[in-house]
Scaffold this motif. Structure first.
Motif, PDB file in Angstrom:
ATOM      1  N   HIS A  21     -89.968 -44.578  34.984  1.00  0.00           N
ATOM      2  CA  HIS A  21     -90.226 -43.457  34.089  1.00  0.00           C
ATOM      3  C   HIS A  21     -90.220 -42.161  34.885  1.00  0.00           C
ATOM      4  O   HIS A  21     -90.641 -42.121  36.045  1.00  0.00           O
ATOM      5  CB  HIS A  21     -91.570 -43.649  33.384  1.00  0.00           C
ATOM      6  CG  HIS A  21     -91.763 -42.747  32.212  1.00  0.00           C
ATOM      7  ND1 HIS A  21     -92.197 -41.445  32.340  1.00  0.00           N
ATOM      8  CD2 HIS A  21     -91.570 -42.950  30.876  1.00  0.00           C
ATOM      9  CE1 HIS A  21     -92.268 -40.894  31.138  1.00  0.00           C
ATOM     10  NE2 HIS A  21     -91.894 -41.785  30.227  1.00  0.00           N
ATOM     11  N   LYS A  22     -89.747 -41.069  34.271  1.00  0.00           N
ATOM     12  CA  LYS A  22     -89.627 -39.798  34.982  1.00  0.00           C
ATOM     13  C   LYS A  22     -90.970 -39.267  35.471  1.00  0.00           C
ATOM     14  O   LYS A  22     -91.032 -38.465  36.419  1.00  0.00           O
ATOM     15  CB  LYS A  22     -88.955 -38.760  34.091  1.00  0.00           C
ATOM     16  CG  LYS A  22     -89.763 -38.367  32.859  1.00  0.00           C
ATOM     17  CD  LYS A  22     -89.033 -37.338  32.024  1.00  0.00           C
ATOM     18  CE  LYS A  22     -89.839 -36.951  30.788  1.00  0.00           C
ATOM     19  NZ  LYS A  22     -89.138 -35.942  29.961  1.00  0.00           N
ATOM     20  N   ASP A  23     -92.060 -39.718  34.845  1.00  0.00           N
ATOM     21  CA  ASP A  23     -93.390 -39.275  35.254  1.00  0.00           C
ATOM     22  C   ASP A  23     -94.048 -40.212  36.263  1.00  0.00           C
ATOM     23  O   ASP A  23     -95.224 -40.027  36.604  1.00  0.00           O
ATOM     24  CB  ASP A  23     -94.299 -39.137  34.029  1.00  0.00           C
ATOM     25  CG  ASP A  23     -93.818 -38.054  33.065  1.00  0.00           C
ATOM     26  OD1 ASP A  23     -93.226 -37.070  33.547  1.00  0.00           O
ATOM     27  OD2 ASP A  23     -94.027 -38.203  31.847  1.00  0.00           O
ATOM     28  N   SER A  24     -93.298 -41.181  36.742  1.00  0.00           N
ATOM     29  CA  SER A  24     -93.854 -42.115  37.719  1.00  0.00           C
ATOM     30  C   SER A  24     -94.204 -41.390  39.016  1.00  0.00           C
ATOM     31  O   SER A  24     -93.472 -40.506  39.473  1.00  0.00           O
ATOM     32  CB  SER A  24     -92.842 -43.233  38.016  1.00  0.00           C
ATOM     33  OG  SER A  24     -93.297 -44.050  39.067  1.00  0.00           O
ATOM     34  N   TYR A  41     -84.830 -48.467  37.609  1.00  0.00           N
ATOM     35  CA  TYR A  41     -85.210 -47.412  36.679  1.00  0.00           C
ATOM     36  C   TYR A  41     -86.724 -47.322  36.607  1.00  0.00           C
ATOM     37  O   TYR A  41     -87.415 -48.332  36.437  1.00  0.00           O
ATOM     38  CB  TYR A  41     -84.636 -47.694  35.282  1.00  0.00           C
ATOM     39  CG  TYR A  41     -83.130 -47.691  35.236  1.00  0.00           C
ATOM     40  CD1 TYR A  41     -82.424 -46.507  35.041  1.00  0.00           C
ATOM     41  CD2 TYR A  41     -82.410 -48.876  35.393  1.00  0.00           C
ATOM     42  CE1 TYR A  41     -81.030 -46.500  35.004  1.00  0.00           C
ATOM     43  CE2 TYR A  41     -81.026 -48.879  35.359  1.00  0.00           C
ATOM     44  CZ  TYR A  41     -80.342 -47.689  35.165  1.00  0.00           C
ATOM     45  OH  TYR A  41     -78.979 -47.695  35.144  1.00  0.00           O
ATOM     46  N   ASP A  92     -82.446 -39.064  30.619  1.00  0.00           N
ATOM     47  CA  ASP A  92     -83.287 -38.287  31.527  1.00  0.00           C
ATOM     48  C   ASP A  92     -84.776 -38.610  31.372  1.00  0.00           C
ATOM     49  O   ASP A  92     -85.619 -37.981  32.008  1.00  0.00           O
ATOM     50  CB  ASP A  92     -83.034 -36.791  31.380  1.00  0.00           C
ATOM     51  CG  ASP A  92     -83.338 -36.244  29.990  1.00  0.00           C
ATOM     52  OD1 ASP A  92     -83.889 -37.002  29.164  1.00  0.00           O
ATOM     53  OD2 ASP A  92     -83.033 -35.068  29.726  1.00  0.00           O
ATOM     54  N   THR A  93     -85.087 -39.601  30.534  1.00  0.00           N
ATOM     55  CA  THR A  93     -86.454 -40.117  30.455  1.00  0.00           C
ATOM     56  C   THR A  93     -86.798 -40.905  31.715  1.00  0.00           C
ATOM     57  O   THR A  93     -87.971 -41.139  32.001  1.00  0.00           O
ATOM     58  CB  THR A  93     -86.606 -41.026  29.220  1.00  0.00           C
ATOM     59  OG1 THR A  93     -86.211 -40.304  28.058  1.00  0.00           O
ATOM     60  CG2 THR A  93     -88.042 -41.514  29.037  1.00  0.00           C
ATOM     61  N   PHE A  94     -85.782 -41.282  32.482  1.00  0.00           N
ATOM     62  CA  PHE A  94     -85.975 -42.198  33.600  1.00  0.00           C
ATOM     63  C   PHE A  94     -85.453 -41.641  34.913  1.00  0.00           C
ATOM     64  O   PHE A  94     -84.565 -40.797  34.940  1.00  0.00           O
ATOM     65  CB  PHE A  94     -85.270 -43.535  33.320  1.00  0.00           C
ATOM     66  CG  PHE A  94     -85.619 -44.118  31.985  1.00  0.00           C
ATOM     67  CD1 PHE A  94     -86.814 -44.776  31.797  1.00  0.00           C
ATOM     68  CD2 PHE A  94     -84.762 -43.973  30.907  1.00  0.00           C
ATOM     69  CE1 PHE A  94     -87.161 -45.301  30.561  1.00  0.00           C
ATOM     70  CE2 PHE A  94     -85.090 -44.485  29.675  1.00  0.00           C
ATOM     71  CZ  PHE A  94     -86.294 -45.151  29.492  1.00  0.00           C
ATOM     72  N   ILE A  95     -86.018 -42.140  35.982  1.00  0.00           N
ATOM     73  CA  ILE A  95     -85.497 -41.941  37.329  1.00  0.00           C
ATOM     74  C   ILE A  95     -84.596 -43.132  37.640  1.00  0.00           C
ATOM     75  O   ILE A  95     -85.010 -44.287  37.479  1.00  0.00           O
ATOM     76  CB  ILE A  95     -86.634 -41.876  38.366  1.00  0.00           C
ATOM     77  CG1 ILE A  95     -87.574 -40.704  38.067  1.00  0.00           C
ATOM     78  CG2 ILE A  95     -86.071 -41.763  39.776  1.00  0.00           C
ATOM     79  CD1 ILE A  95     -88.872 -40.769  38.854  1.00  0.00           C
ATOM     80  N   LYS A  96     -83.388 -42.858  38.077  1.00  0.00           N
ATOM     81  CA  LYS A  96     -82.450 -43.931  38.424  1.00  0.00           C
ATOM     82  C   LYS A  96     -82.267 -43.975  39.935  1.00  0.00           C
ATOM     83  O   LYS A  96     -82.053 -42.945  40.576  1.00  0.00           O
ATOM     84  CB  LYS A  96     -81.103 -43.693  37.751  1.00  0.00           C
ATOM     85  CG  LYS A  96     -80.016 -44.675  38.156  1.00  0.00           C
ATOM     86  CD  LYS A  96     -78.671 -44.242  37.582  1.00  0.00           C
ATOM     87  CE  LYS A  96     -77.532 -45.034  38.207  1.00  0.00           C
ATOM     88  NZ  LYS A  96     -76.204 -44.550  37.795  1.00  0.00           N
ATOM     89  N   THR A 115     -89.860 -44.284  45.635  1.00  0.00           N
ATOM     90  CA  THR A 115     -88.738 -45.130  45.213  1.00  0.00           C
ATOM     91  C   THR A 115     -88.077 -45.867  46.375  1.00  0.00           C
ATOM     92  O   THR A 115     -86.994 -46.414  46.218  1.00  0.00           O
ATOM     93  CB  THR A 115     -87.684 -44.287  44.482  1.00  0.00           C
ATOM     94  OG1 THR A 115     -87.250 -43.221  45.345  1.00  0.00           O
ATOM     95  CG2 THR A 115     -88.248 -43.704  43.195  1.00  0.00           C
TER      96      THR A 115
END
Length: 247
Positions: free
Chosen positions: A122-125, A120, A200-204, A129
């Protein structure tokens, strides 16, 4: 769970009296009461006053009821659960996934409790990946004494900070104090729910499946060598998975 009483017979052998005791709860090849250590790990293992519940608690109860084995679960710090099993203070610990370090002093049962590990961010990272980037550039947070931590260490991740609870990891990731975590999906989603944080705060990024079981100490299994086979057979009818739980 309370143990059943034991019966004792007094006999005479070669003019020397002796007492032989046996439990009416199990055959001589089986223990009277098993002590299994665990940690507070919602929603798998939860203790609230004198009540114990959760996905893993219920799966374990199913197995022990099936084999008619008395047992008790003790909630302790996770590191103590493992070291205590190595020392023989506890007969085993759970819920746990396989790791070679644990294999030195304990044997993992057949796994019967679902666990999936995902990364996981943060969506703004702005980090890529792919595995190589995560290994070399991401600052990770991980739980102390957890198998997720051991896996990261064993697989070449360079920058890992250790914390006590998954709740700590969620807060750090929300505030971008760390770049990433690798965590159990069910555990992570439960922490998000209680922290009122949207997924949806995170990228999985999906990683691997690492199902859980009970690690029984080798000291215990040396004393009761037939126990593990009986336990493993009963796990087939007591499996927990998120899909089954929602059906």
């Amino acid at each position: 769970m309370k143990s059943r009483y034991s019966l004792c017979k007094i006999a005479l052998l070669s003019s020397i009296s002796f007492i032989s005791c046996y439990s009416n709860a199990a055959s001589p090849a089986m223990p009277n009461v098993i002590t299994i250590a665990t940690q507070a790990w919602p929603p798998y293992q939860i203790e609230n006053g004198d009540k114990q519940y959760g996905y893993a608690i219920e799966a374990l109860e199913c197995v022990m009821t099936s084999i008619k084995q008395d047992y008790r679960v003790e909630f302790v710090p996770w590191g103590r659960a493992q070291s205590g099993t190595a020392l023989g203070t506890y007969d085993g610990f759970f819920s746990a996934s396989k790791h070679t370090g644990r294999d030195e002093y304990a044997i993992l049962s057949d796994t019967f409790i679902e666990q999936k590990w995902s990364f996981y961010l943060h969506k703004d990272s702005t980090l890529a990946t792919d595995l190589n980037t995560l290994q070399t550039k991401a600052v990770f947070g991980s739980r102390k004494h957890s198998n997720t931590l051991f896996w990261l260490q064993d697989n070449g991740f360079k920058n890992i900070h250790k914390f006590n609870h998954v709740d700590d990891l969620v807060k750090l990731l929300v505030n971008r104090r760390i770049d990433a975590i690798m965590e159990n999906e069910i555990l992570f989603n439960n922490a998000l729910y209680h922290a009122d944080v949207k997924s949806d705060t995170f990228i999985k990024v999906d990683n691997i499946e690492k199902p859980l079981g009970v690690y029984f100490g080798k000291r215990f299994l040396n004393q009761y060598p037939s126990f593990l086979g009986k336990f493993n057979q009963a796990t087939q009818q007591c499996r927990f998975s998120q899909d089954n739980n929602e059906s």
